[in-house]
Design a protein around this motif. Structure first.
Motif, PDB file in Angstrom:
ATOM      1  N   LYS A  56       0.909  -1.406   0.000  1.00 31.38           N
ATOM      2  CA  LYS A  56      -0.007  -0.053  -0.146  1.00 31.38           C
ATOM      3  C   LYS A  56       1.028   1.248   0.069  1.00 31.38           C
ATOM      4  N   MET A 111      -2.982   4.040  -2.273  1.00 31.13           N
ATOM      5  CA  MET A 111      -3.640   2.861  -3.341  1.00 31.13           C
ATOM      6  C   MET A 111      -2.726   1.773  -3.112  1.00 31.13           C
ATOM      7  N   THR A 153      -1.007  -1.591  -4.745  1.00 22.16           N
ATOM      8  CA  THR A 153      -0.456  -2.102  -5.792  1.00 22.16           C
ATOM      9  C   THR A 153       0.156  -3.556  -5.756  1.00 22.16           C
TER      10      THR A 153
END
Length: 132
Positions: free
Chosen positions: A23, A36, A38
């Motif tokens: 994150k 976000m 990933t």
């Protein structure tokens, strides 16, 4: 500043070299401006370090991590805060508030094959080649 946590289901994932997600947090003026999740693309220890640097990460919050991975990250100017458990977002908030304390006992500094064992608070099943 960009910061990352090893990540799984909202929690700080406990084995750096096996993390499947990170994150990423963009920090502006001491607060999370954006975050976000990933995928790491299944990359292993060394590739993860380069991946973090490529993303511009300057701080990594994680669970267990071996000394080799820490050294590699340090060479890439990524500060590691190891031994963190619990909610990833809370860990980042604690870091920003100056309240996050590394747990150096969560570091794996030995090699093992196929056994269930504990490395300073996190368990592995079938881990081979050390905890990084």
């Amino acid at each position: 500043m960009k910061l990352a946590t090893t990540y799984e289901n909202g929690q700080v994932f406990q084995h750096f070299g096996k993390t499947q997600q990170l994150k990423i947090y963009d920090i502006q003026e001491g607060k999370v401006a954006f975050s976000m999740v990933t995928s790491t693309g299944g990359q292993g220890h060394g590739a993860l370090a380069s991946f973090l640097r490529m993303l511009g990460i300057s701080v990594l919050i994680c669970g267990g991590i071996g000394p080799g991975a820490q050294e590699t990250l340090a060479q890439l100017d990524v500060t590691v805060i190891p031994g963190i458990t619990g909610d990833a977002d809370q860990a980042v908030e604690d870091f920003l508030a100056g309240k996050l304390v590394a747990n150096t006992e969560a570091l794996c500094n030995h090699h093992h094959t196929g056994a269930i064992h504990t490395c300073g608070g996190h368990n592995h099943e079938g881990c081979s080649g050390g905890c990084h």
